[in-house]
Design an enzyme around this catalytic site. Structure first.
Site, PDB file in Angstrom:
ATOM      1  N   HIS A  15       0.821  -1.213   0.000  1.00  0.00           N
ATOM      2  CA  HIS A  15       0.000   0.000   0.000  1.00  0.00           C
ATOM      3  C   HIS A  15       0.854   1.262   0.000  1.00  0.00           C
ATOM      4  O   HIS A  15       2.064   1.213   0.205  1.00  0.00           O
ATOM      5  CB  HIS A  15      -0.959   0.001   1.203  1.00  0.00           C
ATOM      6  CG  HIS A  15      -0.287   0.025   2.547  1.00  0.00           C
ATOM      7  ND1 HIS A  15       0.262   1.163   3.094  1.00  0.00           N
ATOM      8  CD2 HIS A  15      -0.088  -0.963   3.458  1.00  0.00           C
ATOM      9  CE1 HIS A  15       0.766   0.884   4.293  1.00  0.00           C
ATOM     10  NE2 HIS A  15       0.580  -0.405   4.532  1.00  0.00           N
ATOM     11  N   CYS A  34       2.941  -4.894   6.727  1.00  0.00           N
ATOM     12  CA  CYS A  34       2.644  -4.596   5.329  1.00  0.00           C
ATOM     13  C   CYS A  34       3.872  -4.059   4.601  1.00  0.00           C
ATOM     14  O   CYS A  34       4.888  -3.751   5.217  1.00  0.00           O
ATOM     15  CB  CYS A  34       1.506  -3.586   5.239  1.00  0.00           C
ATOM     16  SG  CYS A  34      -0.113  -4.265   5.688  1.00  0.00           S
TER      17      CYS A  34
END
Length: 248
Positions: free
Chosen positions: A118, A134
């Site tokens: 992301h 992440c």
């Protein structure tokens, strides 16, 4: 008439099997490879390395899982549910795009809601170990990737000293003809006026326009990179700058 029907049926079966084979072929020729050792992400399309991006990964080695996973969802401006921050808000730590990865054992039943690639509202963290698991990218980079990466392609995450060329060959990504050895590295010294394939590799790694000519744009990008990495800002890509670029 019967023979014609048989031929038609066989033709339809062949067509069905050819469509069934497409996902496997796509999985071999399109892939995302993330190397936590260098905090770099490589995107392969049609069996060829397209771009390498800097990323941020987990604060500790165990936070970002390693292995072969799948890209299972894609969301523009995903909200940050934990703090109730809407998508597109400058405070949102997920940035402009979310590419969810299927990791067995997450709370969403492998739905891609826990681990993902992301964007970020903290660009200074890129290149470091800063996330809760992440993979963070610059917003402009994740938008580029979002527009090109298809759902269900493989996502390989590793910690390795190998080049992306070697990793791709090991994973079977474009291993027949399409991976070019030495694509993402070079050994020569480059400076203003240099031309050729090594300059193209440099430009890809700096995420600037690729034309194979070391001109003003490339000089500016090299100096900016050198300054941000505490190097001598001379615009010359020698051993120390190459090492910072490729983490050799």
């Amino acid at each position: 008439m019967l023979l014609r029907k048989i031929v038609f049926a066989l033709g339809m079966l062949g067509l069905i099997f050819s469509f069934m084979a497409l996902p496997t072929e796509a999985a071999q020729n399109e892939a995302i490879i993330i190397n936590k050792s260098s905090n770099k992400l490589a995107f392969y399309e049609n069996g060829t390395l397209q771009k390498v991006f800097p990323v941020a990964t987990g604060r500790t080695k165990s936070l970002t899982p390693e292995g072969k996973f799948s890209l299972v969802n894609k969301v523009k401006n995903r909200p940050w549910y934990k703090e109730n921050i809407p998508g597109g808000d400058p405070r949102n730590p997920l940035g402009a795009r979310w590419l969810g990865i299927k990791v067995p054992g997450d709370w969403g039943h492998t739905s891609g809601n826990v681990y993902g690639v992301h964007g970020t509202n903290n660009p200074s963290s890129i290149g470091t170990y800063a996330s809760s698991g992440c993979i963070r990218m610059y917003n402009k980079d994740v938008i580029w990737l979002y527009d090109r990466a298809d759902k269900n392609i493989p996502v390989y995450i590793t910690s390795s000293s190998s080049s992306f060329t070697t990793l791709a060959q090991n994973y079977g990504v474009g291993k027949v003809k399409k991976v070019v050895a030495g694509y993402e590295t070079f050994n020569e010294t480059l400076k203003y006026g240099s031309k050729g394939e090594s300059v193209k590799i440099l430009q890809r790694n700096l995420n600037i326009s690729v034309d194979g000519s070391f001109g003003k744009q490339t000089l500016y990008a090299v100096k900016k990179f050198q300054k941000s990495n505490g190097l001598i800002v001379d615009g010359i890509v020698g051993p120390k700058t190459r090492k910072a670029l490729f983490n050799n």
